[in-house]
Design a protein around this motif. Sequence first.
Motif, mmCIF file in Angstrom:
data_model
loop_
_atom_site.group_PDB
_atom_site.id
_atom_site.type_symbol
_atom_site.label_atom_id
_atom_site.label_comp_id
_atom_site.label_asym_id
_atom_site.label_seq_id
_atom_site.Cartn_x
_atom_site.Cartn_y
_atom_site.Cartn_z
ATOM 1 N N TYR A 56 124.942 13.173 16.678
ATOM 2 C CA TYR A 56 126.284 12.599 16.738
ATOM 3 C C TYR A 56 126.917 12.672 15.353
ATOM 4 N N ASN A 57 128.046 13.355 15.262
ATOM 5 C CA ASN A 57 128.802 13.455 14.012
ATOM 6 C C ASN A 57 130.117 12.727 14.181
ATOM 7 N N GLY A 58 130.148 11.480 13.793
ATOM 8 C CA GLY A 58 131.373 10.690 13.810
ATOM 9 C C GLY A 58 131.766 10.417 12.383
ATOM 10 N N SER A 59 132.063 9.159 12.088
ATOM 11 C CA SER A 59 132.353 8.804 10.700
ATOM 12 C C SER A 59 131.092 8.937 9.853
ATOM 13 N N GLN A 60 129.935 8.946 10.497
ATOM 14 C CA GLN A 60 128.645 9.156 9.850
ATOM 15 C C GLN A 60 127.742 9.889 10.845
ATOM 16 N N THR A 61 126.791 10.651 10.345
ATOM 17 C CA THR A 61 125.884 11.385 11.222
ATOM 18 C C THR A 61 124.741 10.491 11.677
ATOM 19 N N TYR A 62 124.482 10.526 12.990
ATOM 20 C CA TYR A 62 123.360 9.811 13.584
ATOM 21 C C TYR A 62 122.595 10.754 14.495
ATOM 22 N N TYR A 63 121.291 10.579 14.504
ATOM 23 C CA TYR A 63 120.438 11.235 15.485
ATOM 24 C C TYR A 63 120.107 10.159 16.504
ATOM 25 N N VAL A 64 120.435 10.398 17.752
ATOM 26 C CA VAL A 64 120.246 9.390 18.790
ATOM 27 C C VAL A 64 119.146 9.881 19.727
ATOM 28 N N VAL A 65 118.172 9.010 19.941
ATOM 29 C CA VAL A 65 117.023 9.359 20.772
ATOM 30 C C VAL A 65 116.911 8.364 21.914
ATOM 31 N N ILE A 66 116.721 8.889 23.114
ATOM 32 C CA ILE A 66 116.387 8.061 24.267
ATOM 33 C C ILE A 66 114.958 8.415 24.640
ATOM 34 N N GLY A 67 114.127 7.397 24.740
ATOM 35 C CA GLY A 67 112.726 7.631 25.068
ATOM 36 C C GLY A 67 112.070 6.368 25.593
ATOM 37 N N LYS A 68 110.779 6.438 25.760
ATOM 38 C CA LYS A 68 110.025 5.298 26.282
ATOM 39 C C LYS A 68 109.162 4.705 25.178
ATOM 40 N N ASP A 69 109.129 3.363 25.145
ATOM 41 C CA ASP A 69 108.278 2.695 24.173
ATOM 42 C C ASP A 69 106.853 2.573 24.731
ATOM 43 N N SER A 70 105.998 1.856 24.025
ATOM 44 C CA SER A 70 104.593 1.748 24.430
ATOM 45 C C SER A 70 104.411 1.028 25.764
ATOM 46 N N LYS A 71 105.419 0.229 26.174
ATOM 47 C CA LYS A 71 105.352 -0.470 27.457
ATOM 48 C C LYS A 71 105.998 0.339 28.586
ATOM 49 N N GLY A 72 106.544 1.500 28.269
ATOM 50 C CA GLY A 72 107.192 2.339 29.278
ATOM 51 C C GLY A 72 108.658 2.017 29.496
ATOM 52 N N THR A 73 109.229 1.160 28.661
ATOM 53 C CA THR A 73 110.634 0.772 28.773
ATOM 54 C C THR A 73 111.514 1.839 28.115
ATOM 55 N N GLU A 74 112.571 2.243 28.830
ATOM 56 C CA GLU A 74 113.506 3.203 28.248
ATOM 57 C C GLU A 74 114.268 2.538 27.115
ATOM 58 N N THR A 75 114.242 3.175 25.960
ATOM 59 C CA THR A 75 114.792 2.607 24.741
ATOM 60 C C THR A 75 115.647 3.651 24.028
ATOM 61 N N VAL A 76 116.659 3.163 23.326
ATOM 62 C CA VAL A 76 117.541 4.040 22.546
ATOM 63 C C VAL A 76 117.372 3.702 21.075
ATOM 64 N N ALA A 77 117.308 4.748 20.243
ATOM 65 C CA ALA A 77 117.264 4.559 18.788
ATOM 66 C C ALA A 77 118.377 5.376 18.153
ATOM 67 N N TRP A 78 119.170 4.729 17.318
ATOM 68 C CA TRP A 78 120.213 5.392 16.536
ATOM 69 C C TRP A 78 119.671 5.525 15.120
#
Length: 158
Positions: A56-78
Amino acid sequence: MYKWLAIFLACIFIMAGIGGCVYSKAMEPVKTGRADAEARLYSETDIKNVDEFYLYNGSQTYYVVIGKDSKGTETVAWIPDSKKEKVHVKKLSEGVSKKTAVNKLLNEKKTKEILGVRLGMEKNLPVWELSYLDENSNLNYYYIHFDTGKWWRKIENL
């Protein structure tokens, strides 16, 4: 006749080779950024598997990841491009889904084609960025709060 055909084909192959080299060099920073972002992801978050990856290139660059944590919960990281800033993490279920964001756009705007839907971060606010073509084939951007699903900003008629 065959001489000209051979020269023409040689030029095509040379141009293709140069184009491939230019593309490879242009993609190098993206590959390096992704590798750095994934290293931070695994060291600073509980996400174990990567399902989707956005640049994502907005006012600042971010790498956004959607994945599963150790409990299997879908999680987003910016993950900000700047190593000085912290990684933002939220459960995907805490925000508006991609489908809901697209439906909000379709209900409010007349679109010809949706070009892309990605998560991003603007002013420490997680957003869905939707890019689309309107009826006149103008490029438009529509931003929706990830947390609330409310419209945040739009950029129209580019």
